[in-house]
Design an enzyme around this catalytic site. Structure first.
Site, PDB file in Angstrom:
ATOM      1  CE  LYS A  37      -2.067  -1.141   3.854  1.00 12.93           C
ATOM      2  NZ  LYS A  37      -1.457  -2.461   4.072  1.00 12.93           N
ATOM      3  CB  THR A  38       3.671   2.283   2.172  1.00  7.72           C
ATOM      4  OG1 THR A  38       2.881   2.148   3.342  1.00  7.72           O
ATOM      5  CG2 THR A  38       4.570   3.494   2.312  1.00  7.72           C
ATOM      6  CG  ASP A 218       0.894   4.991   4.165  1.00  4.24           C
ATOM      7  OD1 ASP A 218       0.104   4.043   4.019  1.00  4.24           O
ATOM      8  OD2 ASP A 218       2.131   4.825   4.277  1.00  4.24           O
ATOM      9  CD  GLU A 219       0.185   2.926   8.437  1.00  2.00           C
ATOM     10  OE1 GLU A 219      -0.793   2.246   8.797  1.00  2.00           O
ATOM     11  OE2 GLU A 219       1.331   2.469   8.331  1.00  2.00           O
ATOM     12  CD  GLN A 253      -1.414  -3.252   9.146  1.00  2.00           C
ATOM     13  OE1 GLN A 253      -0.385  -2.803   9.641  1.00  2.00           O
ATOM     14  NE2 GLN A 253      -1.537  -3.473   7.858  1.00  2.00           N
ATOM     15  NE  ARG A 634       4.010  -4.303  11.154  1.00  2.00           N
ATOM     16  CZ  ARG A 634       3.499  -3.878   9.983  1.00  2.00           C
ATOM     17  NH1 ARG A 634       4.178  -3.043   9.235  1.00  2.00           N
ATOM     18  NH2 ARG A 634       2.337  -4.296   9.566  1.00  2.00           N
TER      19      ARG A 634
END
Ligand code: ATP
Ligand code: MG
Length: 701
Positions: A37-38, A218-219, A253, A634
């Site tokens: 995504k990033t 983002d996020e 998330q 992660r």
């Protein structure tokens, strides 16, 4: 930070390409962890610039300054210097930009101060009629939450359910008055005030809207209600169907509910923007199959907003390990032992990546859990850095110096005034300051302004007035010189002279308990000064994204952005060290080898508030599950999850059990438990093979 090599030109899969090429309407990329995504955001910045949109009309919003710096770097790798003018920053930094430019419409001067959490707490303590610090922190928390929900003091008072809340609402009203008087804002205002600006001032709104060529977030799952409104208004210059924004996120998330983040923002998007293009990414490029499976099992029980399925081509990889320890120090020793054996290649997982310390991260729930791990790492002489913990900017000595900067930029900043006038001490006593404060309150002026009032002499003895005047003159003259200190050399010379003049080194020697401590603090001061000076010369980029890169700036210009950095509490740089981080601060990042520690019931999930309603408790558990999911995802090639049988609580050691999430990861205990005997067995087998000796049967090591 990502440790994987930055392949240029980097690849994009079909779904990613689709997201990158959707240029003329709203777009949401909704996908699980590590699905790129990033990477979509970074590539899209480059793509937008290629299609001819001026870089300064592209606004990419990230969750931390550090993520912003990394995104800029990556975009530069794709498209070169053209990315320079793009606005890549956090929501808060964008808010600062808007307020510095247009805050005057709200009665805020452009040099307003940004208060840190301690300043806020001190003001609340005072505004509430001198209460203890714990109560003030509680209020701070509540007020922050209200602000993030878009409530001001008046609306909070109307919405108050009980006398307690009504009281906090009254305190909030005093607090808001003071902030205005100090020409200061708190962290939440950096979103709330720009929103007010857009809502209430049409000309400002149209100007900002016309500046938005494309907004990327983002996020997205961790935005709160005010951030969503700000975003919505910024892109509202066009019809909803043509709104130019790209949001990427993962509902699994979402871990900032306690800060007011809300998944409603995901639900709202398709309603507010009916033509929203929703793109899903399903391939995970980060983690091995074993890691991904554990992650999927943990998140499984949560109700789903959107159904996702993630797969990886990276192969099964090493099993996820569960490590048991007797107590926290033991857990730390085992973590260190694991890092050492991975580096030495004695664990099969190692691979060539394991050699560098930067490839390891130790992740935990709460900052205080870092201590035993720091101790064990120091003992083993392994370099490490703690992120999301105390940063250079949180240190007393740096705050002391920053209070002068704040005062130079905004003379009405009373908290900064009080700190600067008393540190180092210059013979101005508590009583003098109290009288000055009363005088300023009576005439509704700032302390600095009160200083020069001719009638001050009627309240205070001549000697005290003279002392205050002398301080005022010192502030003014150093401010002028700071404005002229352009470039690195001038800034260095300025800082040296100024510190000498206020006698800061001597102050540390006089006030610290030991010379060693004084020296350590002074070393922080010199580090800080070097860093400031380097930024004046444009050698270090401004991580807040507020000031353009590569420009020679005066010390005053640089000081303007400091308070934002200090509020975010972020440090720079990323040398070759093991990372210690909270799970929250690890969001969006990846490491080849991850050790999740303290995975005990009561810590992760955090112990439930027994007085909370059942539905609140289950919402809480869902969020904890997402936190666990963030932690697991992660890891790239190896993951160890550890817990200890006893944990410190206060002075006592109490029995503790493994987190339910460990069972839910559904690992096969026989193959996954890391057992020192296993290693010994492997070594013996290897030895046996080489020397053609038989291994004694019934190994009981
Ligand atoms: P998170 O949910 O944790 O924020 P994300 O969805 O933002 O993850 P990225 O960080 O963008 O994922 O990507 C994860 C890793 O996969 C990175 O190392 C990235 O470079 C790599 N990656 C992403 N897309 C591709 C691709 N198409 N081909 C190869 N590698 C990719
Ligand atoms: Mg990401």
């Amino acid at each position: 930070m990502s440790n994987s090599p930055n392949a240029v030109p980097a690849r994009l899969n079909l779904a990613q390409q689709q997201a990158v090429n959707h240029l003329h309407g709203p777009c949401l990329v909704l996908a699980g962890a590590g699905s790129g995504k990033t990477r979509v955001i970074t590539h899209k910045i480059a793509r937008l610039i290629q299609t001819g949109i001026p870089a300064d009309r592209i606004v990419a919003i990230t969750f931390t300054n550090k993520a912003a710096a990394e995104m800029r770097e990556r975009a530069r790798g794709l498209i070169g210097a053209a990315v320079r003018d793009a606005v890549i920053c956090t929501f808060h930094a964008l808010g600062v930009r808007m307020l510095r430019q247009d805050g005057s419409a709200l009665g805020l001067k452009s040099g307003f101060s940004i208060l840190d959490s301690d300043d806020v707490c001190a003001i609340l303590k005072d505004a509430g009629g001198t209460v203890d610090a714990a109560t003030a922190r509680q209020w701070q928390w509540t007020i922050s939450l209200w602000k993030n929900m878009g409530l001001n003091a008046e609306r909070a008072a109307q919405a108050a359910n009980d006398e307690d809340q009504a009281r906090v609402a009254r305190v909030m009203a005093h607090y808001e008055e003071r902030l205005l008087a100090y020409q200061a804002v708190d962290f939440d205002d950096l979103i709330g005030l720009p929103l007010r600006l857009l809502r209430e001032h049409e000309s400002v709104r149209t100007r900002w809207q016309s500046r938005m060529g494309h907004v990327l977030v983002d996020e997205y799952q961790d935005t709160n209600a005010t951030q969503y409104e700000l975003l919505r208004l910024l892109v509202a210059g066009r019809a909803p169907r043509e709104a130019r924004f790209t949001a990427v996120g993962d509902d699994d998330q979402s871990i900032y509910g306690w800060r007011g983040a809300t998944l409603d923002n995901l639900r709202k998007l398709p309603v507010d923007f009916p033509e929203l293009q929703v793109i899903k990414l399903e391939q995970n490029y980060r983690s091995t199959g074993a890691i991904l499976r554990a992650a999927n099992r943990v998140i499984g029980p949560n109700p789903k907003l959107f159904v996702k399925s993630l797969w990886s081509e990276l192969g099964e990889g090493e099993p996820v390990r569960v490590v048991e320890a007797d107590h926290e120090d033991h857990e730390a020793e085992r973590a260190v032992a694991r890092i050492q054996s991975l580096r030495a290649g004695t664990l099969a997982t190692a691979g060539s990546q394991a050699l560098e310390y930067r490839n390891f991260a130790i992740l935990y729930r709460a900052n205080h859990q870092a201590r035993p791990f720091e101790k064990a790492l120091r003992r083993a002489q392994i370099p490490y850095r703690v992120t999301g913990g105390t940063s250079l900017f949180d240190r007393t000595e740096i705050k002391d110096l920053c209070s002068w900067f704040r005062l130079w930029i905004n003379a009405d900043d009373d908290p900064a005034f009080l700190r600067a006038v008393t540190t180092p001490r210059r013979g101005i006593g508590h009583q003098t300051l109290q009288q000055l404060g009363a005088f300023a309150g009576r005439y509704k002026v700032s302390l600095f302004e009160a200083l020069y009032a001719p009638s001050l002499g009627l309240t205070l003895p001549a000697r005290s007035v003279a002392g205050l005047h002398e301080f005022g003159r010192a502030v003014d003259s150093w401010r002028q010189r700071a404005g002229q200190a352009e470039g690195e050399a001038a800034a260095t010379a300025f800082l040296r002279d100024w510190l000498q003049d206020i006698g800061y080194e001597a102050h540390l020697r006089d006030t610290e308990d030991s010379p060693t401590l004084a020296q350590a603090r002074w070393a922080n001061v010199t580090d800080f000064c070097e860093w400031m000076a380097a930024r004046c010369g444009g050698r270090i980029e401004d991580p807040s994204g507020l000031a353009g890169p590569q420009k020679v700036k005066s010390l005053l210009d640089v000081a303007q952005t400091i308070s934002l950095l200090s509020t975010l509490g972020e440090r720079e740089q990323d040398p070759n060290q093991v990372t210690l981080s909270t799970l929250h601060a690890a969001k969006g990042l990846e490491w080849p080898h991850v050790l999740m520690v303290g995975v005990n019931e009561g810590l992760l999930p955090f112990r439930a508030d027994e007085e909370a309603t059942e539905s609140a408790q289950s919402a809480r558990l869902e969020e904890e599950r997402r936190l666990m999911y963030v932690g697991i995802t992660r890891a790239q090639s190896s993951l160890a999850v550890s817990w200890s049988r006893r944990r410190k609580r206060g002075r006592d050691q109490v029995a503790s059990s493994p987190s339910r999430f460990i069972a839910e990861m559904a690992l096969d205990a026989a193959t996954t438990r890391e057992d020192p005997r296993e290693k010994l067995r492997a070594l013996r087998a290897e030895f046996a093979r080489r020397s053609a000796l038989a291994v004694p049967a019934g190994d009981s090591a």
